[in-house]
Scaffold this motif. Structure first.
Motif, mmCIF file in Angstrom:
data_model
loop_
_atom_site.group_PDB
_atom_site.id
_atom_site.type_symbol
_atom_site.label_atom_id
_atom_site.label_comp_id
_atom_site.label_asym_id
_atom_site.label_seq_id
_atom_site.Cartn_x
_atom_site.Cartn_y
_atom_site.Cartn_z
ATOM 1 N N GLY A 328 0.810 -1.208 0.000
ATOM 2 C CA GLY A 328 0.000 0.000 0.000
ATOM 3 C C GLY A 328 0.843 1.257 0.000
ATOM 4 O O GLY A 328 2.078 1.218 0.081
ATOM 5 N N VAL A 329 0.177 2.390 -0.092
ATOM 6 C CA VAL A 329 0.848 3.685 -0.177
ATOM 7 C C VAL A 329 1.035 4.264 1.222
ATOM 8 O O VAL A 329 0.114 4.262 2.038
ATOM 9 C CB VAL A 329 0.042 4.663 -1.045
ATOM 10 C CG1 VAL A 329 0.667 6.055 -1.021
ATOM 11 C CG2 VAL A 329 -0.051 4.149 -2.470
ATOM 12 N N ARG A 330 2.240 4.755 1.472
ATOM 13 C CA ARG A 330 2.525 5.430 2.737
ATOM 14 C C ARG A 330 2.762 6.914 2.434
ATOM 15 O O ARG A 330 3.706 7.256 1.715
ATOM 16 C CB ARG A 330 3.754 4.829 3.403
ATOM 17 C CG ARG A 330 4.013 5.361 4.802
ATOM 18 C CD ARG A 330 5.241 4.705 5.404
ATOM 19 N NE ARG A 330 5.436 5.104 6.775
ATOM 20 C CZ ARG A 330 5.472 4.286 7.805
ATOM 21 N NH1 ARG A 330 5.282 2.986 7.607
ATOM 22 N NH2 ARG A 330 5.675 4.729 9.020
ATOM 23 N N PRO A 331 1.902 7.810 2.915
ATOM 24 C CA PRO A 331 2.029 9.223 2.538
ATOM 25 C C PRO A 331 3.338 9.838 3.032
ATOM 26 O O PRO A 331 3.785 9.570 4.145
ATOM 27 C CB PRO A 331 0.822 9.879 3.198
ATOM 28 C CG PRO A 331 0.442 8.954 4.309
ATOM 29 C CD PRO A 331 0.800 7.571 3.850
ATOM 30 N N SER A 332 3.942 10.646 2.181
ATOM 31 C CA SER A 332 5.180 11.320 2.582
ATOM 32 C C SER A 332 4.906 12.423 3.598
ATOM 33 O O SER A 332 5.760 12.764 4.416
ATOM 34 C CB SER A 332 5.878 11.900 1.353
ATOM 35 O OG SER A 332 5.013 12.775 0.643
#
Length: 424
Positions: A328-332
């Motif tokens: 999944g995507v991990r927000p910066s």
């Protein structure tokens, strides 16, 4: 005089004995090593990965995690009233995981979603070497690619059709590990035998399933664009009797209705080649699944092969620059609108389909008036990951159906999904 002499000798003997005890104690203290330093106290931490309590050396560890899916399903043009517009708690899963004695890991995960209580995971993993591990208990069967992906990392609210033809969670024992620095991942085990798309807790038959998976990441040790390219194949085989699975559309409407008294009765085989690729913002996943089993109609004793095949191709692209990944995507940057930070946005697109075999229709195993022979769906979605723990998903999926007699089985299903996810 005699009594006095005896008293004096007794006092002298007592004094010598006491002196000996004191002397030996002093000598033992001189030879004894210095007292060891008191052990450090346990460590308690809390963060995006959950709440962790562990011993100072890490040999004993308890982690509390979990996630909740609050969903909404809404359907347009549902002339047949097959689906219901609804809000629901799709998953409510606290997770207790940890380590006992360094080399032994465990996980216990119940689920209270959909108004029921189900034990999803309960396993122990012997982790002495990453090349060879042993897992026992109830856990995901090592077959479907998208099934093995965590529900918190899914690009769409509901998994694609290939997941309907592979087992979900099963009870058994499995060998698994990684070789050549992660280039080769393998798993092989013996399980009770879960039906297509289903899970089991109890085994009511002697037959067992053998399941295996081989997944190659040939460029994993390099640093090029193909580093996260993965190719795999998995499958199961076994002899099973008992209940048959239920196949459903993306909107969770039944695709197939069996006639009364139809059960599994013989060999069941499955095969699923699979692919994943992640590079920068782009993510791709593709999978094909085939399942074939013998079934029997109790009223006539008729036996027939029941088969199905399904496929999907899914693509994701992050609009805000974050790296795409299987996890999944991990927000910066976490959601902080006052500072101009909005989290991560991801676009998703998918096509998928399922085709159910013809022999079961010809032999009267299924009810043709309530069943479809095939379905095709396309879907688009927008995923907004506000921070490491909160995600908002919006999907639209359109599904068309082919009837049991190659005619229109039912109107197209136009489903709108929303999901609010909290995980830690």
């Amino acid at each position: 005089t005699g009594a006095l002499l005896e008293l004096e000798l007794f006092a002298l003997a007592w004094a010598l004995a006491l002196w000996g005890v004191l002397a030996s104690t002093a000598l033992a203290q001189e030879k004894a090593p210095l007292a060891s330093k008191p052990a450090d106290p346990p460590k308690l931490t809390a963060g995006g990965e959950g709440f962790v309590l562990q011993s100072s050396n890490g040999d004993y560890r308890l982690q509390l995690r979990g996630y909740v899916h609050f969903d909404g399903r809404f359907f347009s043009s549902d002339g047949g009233r097959l689906a219901t517009d609804t809000f629901l708690l799709r998953r409510v899963r606290p997770i207790f995981a940890g380590t006992v004695g360094r080399h032994f890991e465990f996980q216990i995960m119940p689920d209270f979603g959909m108004g029921t209580a189900v034990l999803q995971d309960a396993w122990l993993d012997v982790n002495y070497s990453p090349k060879l591990r042993v897992r026992v208990g109830k856990f995901k069967s090592p077959v479907g690619l998208e099934r093995l992906q965590s529900a918190t990392a899914l690009a769409f609210v509901e998994r694609a059709y290939p997941t309907a033809l592979v087992p979900n969670r099963d009870v058994g024992v499995m060998l698994h590990g990684n070789l050549a620095g992660g280039v080769v991942a393998y798993a092989a085990g013996v399980f009770n035998g879960a039906p297509d798309g289903g899970s089991v807790d109890l085994d009511l038959a002697d037959g067992k399933d053998v399941a295996g998976r081989l997944f190659l990441s040939p460029f994993n040790r390099g640093g090029g664009a193909l580093k996260e390219l993965g190719l795999g194949i998995a499958g199961t085989t076994g002899n099973q009797t008992g209940a048959l699975p239920a196949y459903r559309s993306g909107g969770q409407v039944s695709l197939l209705t069996l006639v009364q008294g139809v059960t599994a009765d013989g060999t069941r085989n499955r095969l699923t080649p699979q692919l994943s690729f992640y590079s920068g913002r782009l993510g791709l996943m593709a999978e094909y699944a085939w399942s074939e089993s013998w079934v029997k109609k109790a009223s006539t004793g008729t036996r027939a092969k029941f088969s199905g095949e399904a496929w999907h191709a899914t693509a994701t692209f992050t609009l805000t620059g974050e790296k795409a990944s299987f996890a999944g995507v991990r927000p910066s940057e976490a959601f902080e609108p006052g500072k101009g930070k909005w989290g991560a946005l991801e676009l998703a697109g998918r096509v998928n389909g399922i085709d159910l075999g013809t022999e079961a229709f010809q032999e009267g195993i299924v009810d043709p008036t309530k069943s479809v022979r095939s379905a095709f769906a396309w879907a688009v979605g927008l995923n907004w990951t506000l921070n490491q723990n909160v995600k908002q998903v919006v999907n639209f999926e359109r599904t068309t159906f082919t009837g049991a007699t190659d005619g229109a089985a039912r109107p197209a299903e136009n489903a709108f999904f929303i999901r609010t996810q909290v995980s830690f």
